[in-house]
Structure formats: structure tokens, C-alpha cells
Motif scaffolding. Structure first.
Motif, PDB file in Angstrom:
ATOM      1  N   TYR A  59       0.823  -1.201   0.000  1.00  0.00           N
ATOM      2  CA  TYR A  59       0.000   0.000   0.000  1.00  0.00           C
ATOM      3  C   TYR A  59       0.861   1.257   0.000  1.00  0.00           C
ATOM      4  N   ALA A  60       0.318   2.303  -0.591  1.00  0.00           N
ATOM      5  CA  ALA A  60       0.930   3.616  -0.451  1.00  0.00           C
ATOM      6  C   ALA A  60       0.816   4.054   1.009  1.00  0.00           C
ATOM      7  N   ASP A  61       1.801   4.805   1.464  1.00  0.00           N
ATOM      8  CA  ASP A  61       1.784   5.255   2.863  1.00  0.00           C
ATOM      9  C   ASP A  61       0.524   6.047   3.183  1.00  0.00           C
ATOM     10  N   SER A  62       0.010   6.771   2.198  1.00  0.00           N
ATOM     11  CA  SER A  62      -1.135   7.657   2.428  1.00  0.00           C
ATOM     12  C   SER A  62      -2.426   6.890   2.712  1.00  0.00           C
ATOM     13  N   VAL A  63      -2.469   5.600   2.364  1.00  0.00           N
ATOM     14  CA  VAL A  63      -3.702   4.824   2.562  1.00  0.00           C
ATOM     15  C   VAL A  63      -3.506   3.641   3.495  1.00  0.00           C
ATOM     16  N   LYS A  64      -2.286   3.418   3.944  1.00  0.00           N
ATOM     17  CA  LYS A  64      -1.999   2.273   4.802  1.00  0.00           C
ATOM     18  C   LYS A  64      -2.851   2.339   6.066  1.00  0.00           C
ATOM     19  N   GLY A  65      -3.470   1.218   6.403  1.00  0.00           N
ATOM     20  CA  GLY A  65      -4.330   1.167   7.589  1.00  0.00           C
ATOM     21  C   GLY A  65      -5.756   1.569   7.324  1.00  0.00           C
ATOM     22  N   ARG A  66      -6.034   2.157   6.161  1.00  0.00           N
ATOM     23  CA  ARG A  66      -7.394   2.583   5.812  1.00  0.00           C
ATOM     24  C   ARG A  66      -7.967   1.795   4.637  1.00  0.00           C
ATOM     25  N   PHE A  67      -7.116   1.434   3.684  1.00  0.00           N
ATOM     26  CA  PHE A  67      -7.560   0.732   2.478  1.00  0.00           C
ATOM     27  C   PHE A  67      -7.089  -0.719   2.524  1.00  0.00           C
ATOM     28  N   THR A  68      -7.888  -1.599   1.943  1.00  0.00           N
ATOM     29  CA  THR A  68      -7.532  -3.008   1.851  1.00  0.00           C
ATOM     30  C   THR A  68      -7.825  -3.513   0.450  1.00  0.00           C
ATOM     31  N   ILE A  69      -6.807  -4.087  -0.186  1.00  0.00           N
ATOM     32  CA  ILE A  69      -6.984  -4.703  -1.501  1.00  0.00           C
ATOM     33  C   ILE A  69      -7.165  -6.209  -1.298  1.00  0.00           C
ATOM     34  N   SER A  70      -8.076  -6.789  -2.086  1.00  0.00           N
ATOM     35  CA  SER A  70      -8.309  -8.223  -1.999  1.00  0.00           C
ATOM     36  C   SER A  70      -8.772  -8.721  -3.360  1.00  0.00           C
ATOM     37  N   ARG A  71      -8.855 -10.024  -3.502  1.00  0.00           N
ATOM     38  CA  ARG A  71      -9.315 -10.574  -4.760  1.00  0.00           C
ATOM     39  C   ARG A  71     -10.158 -11.815  -4.503  1.00  0.00           C
ATOM     40  N   ASP A  72     -11.064 -12.071  -5.430  1.00  0.00           N
ATOM     41  CA  ASP A  72     -11.875 -13.283  -5.439  1.00  0.00           C
ATOM     42  C   ASP A  72     -11.577 -13.962  -6.770  1.00  0.00           C
ATOM     43  N   ILE A  73     -10.732 -14.996  -6.710  1.00  0.00           N
ATOM     44  CA  ILE A  73     -10.298 -15.644  -7.948  1.00  0.00           C
ATOM     45  C   ILE A  73     -11.471 -16.315  -8.660  1.00  0.00           C
ATOM     46  N   ALA A  74     -12.390 -16.874  -7.907  1.00  0.00           N
ATOM     47  CA  ALA A  74     -13.551 -17.530  -8.514  1.00  0.00           C
ATOM     48  C   ALA A  74     -14.400 -16.543  -9.311  1.00  0.00           C
ATOM     49  N   LYS A  75     -14.464 -15.297  -8.822  1.00  0.00           N
ATOM     50  CA  LYS A  75     -15.230 -14.266  -9.526  1.00  0.00           C
ATOM     51  C   LYS A  75     -14.357 -13.446 -10.472  1.00  0.00           C
ATOM     52  N   ASN A  76     -13.040 -13.736 -10.454  1.00  0.00           N
ATOM     53  CA  ASN A  76     -12.102 -12.972 -11.301  1.00  0.00           C
ATOM     54  C   ASN A  76     -12.231 -11.466 -11.059  1.00  0.00           C
ATOM     55  N   THR A  77     -12.316 -11.103  -9.804  1.00  0.00           N
ATOM     56  CA  THR A  77     -12.582  -9.727  -9.411  1.00  0.00           C
ATOM     57  C   THR A  77     -11.619  -9.303  -8.299  1.00  0.00           C
ATOM     58  N   VAL A  78     -11.172  -8.072  -8.399  1.00  0.00           N
ATOM     59  CA  VAL A  78     -10.337  -7.457  -7.382  1.00  0.00           C
ATOM     60  C   VAL A  78     -11.138  -6.343  -6.715  1.00  0.00           C
ATOM     61  N   TYR A  79     -10.896  -6.159  -5.418  1.00  0.00           N
ATOM     62  CA  TYR A  79     -11.633  -5.160  -4.652  1.00  0.00           C
ATOM     63  C   TYR A  79     -10.674  -4.184  -3.978  1.00  0.00           C
ATOM     64  N   LEU A  80     -11.191  -3.008  -3.694  1.00  0.00           N
ATOM     65  CA  LEU A  80     -10.478  -2.059  -2.860  1.00  0.00           C
ATOM     66  C   LEU A  80     -11.478  -1.536  -1.828  1.00  0.00           C
TER      67      LEU A  80
END
Length: 115
Positions: A59-80
Motif C-alpha cells: 500500500y501507499a503510505d497515504s492509505v496504509k491502515g485505511r484501504f484493503t486490496i483483496s481478490r476473489d479468484i472464482a469471480k475474477n474480481t479485485v476489490y479495494l
């Protein structure tokens, strides 16, 4: 045909939350590093978060602790997942897939943080 489609942007008050989605088609995202970038008016596009093909995150320092990136491989989708949003988070958010020399971008989704 490779395609990335972002969704989930909108207007939110400071301190609020949003979850962005990036639906991928034409390739399987678990072979790619997936990034979220953002670009505010008059500013350069900046890297916000990355999830590698192995599942590691950065993560960029400006968003660390506030933003979370994740993915669902079955849905072929990434989230923020974006929490504790600030006015300075206002930008167009873009999803990107990267592998070797290949780079694919989505069209972007607007996030506005304002009271």
C-alpha cells in the motif's frame, strides 16, 4: 478480449467507506499483479495498492491502515475496501493488471469525498 471494468465509486462524506470492484475478463487474474491507481485533478496518477499473483499486498503510505486490496479468484474480481475516507482521497480510481510486458487498464471510477 481483455477487459477490466471498475465499479463502486460515488460521493461519500469524510469518514465514510466505499468498496470498489474491478471485474476482469479475457484472462485469469491470479497470474497477474493487480493494482489500484488513482488520479486527482491536476495531479499525476499514483499507485494506491497492489496484490501480487502470490497474494501479497502493498500500500501507499497515504492509505496504509485505511484501504484493503483483496481478490476473489472464482469471480475474477479485485476489490479495494476504502475506510475512513478523507477529502484528499478524491480522485478517479483505476484498476490495472500487469504481467511481464503486458499492462491492461480499466476505464476508471470517480470517488468524491465531500461533506
Amino acid at each position: 478480449q481483455v477487459q477490466l471494468v471498475e465499479s463502486g465509486g460515488g460521493l461519500v462524506q469524510p469518514g465514510g467507506s466505499l468498496r470498489l470492484s474491478c471485474a476482469a475478463s479475457g484472462f485469469t487474474l491470479d497470474y497477474y499483479a493487480m493494482d489500484w491507481y488513482r488520479q486527482a485533478p491536476g495531479k499525476q496518477r499514483e499507485l494506491v495498492a497492489t496484490i501480487t499473483s502470490g497474494g501479497s499486498t502493498n500500500y501507499a503510505d497515504s492509505v496504509k491502515g485505511r484501504f484493503t486490496i483483496s481478490r476473489d479468484i472464482a469471480k475474477n474480481t479485485v476489490y479495494l475496501q476504502m475506510n475512513s475516507l478523507k477529502p484528499e482521497d478524491t480522485a478517479v480510481y483505476y484498476c490495472r493488471a500487469a504481467r511481464a510486458t503486458y499492462r491492461y487498464w480499466g476505464q476508471g471510477t470517480q470517488v468524491t469525498v465531500s461533506s
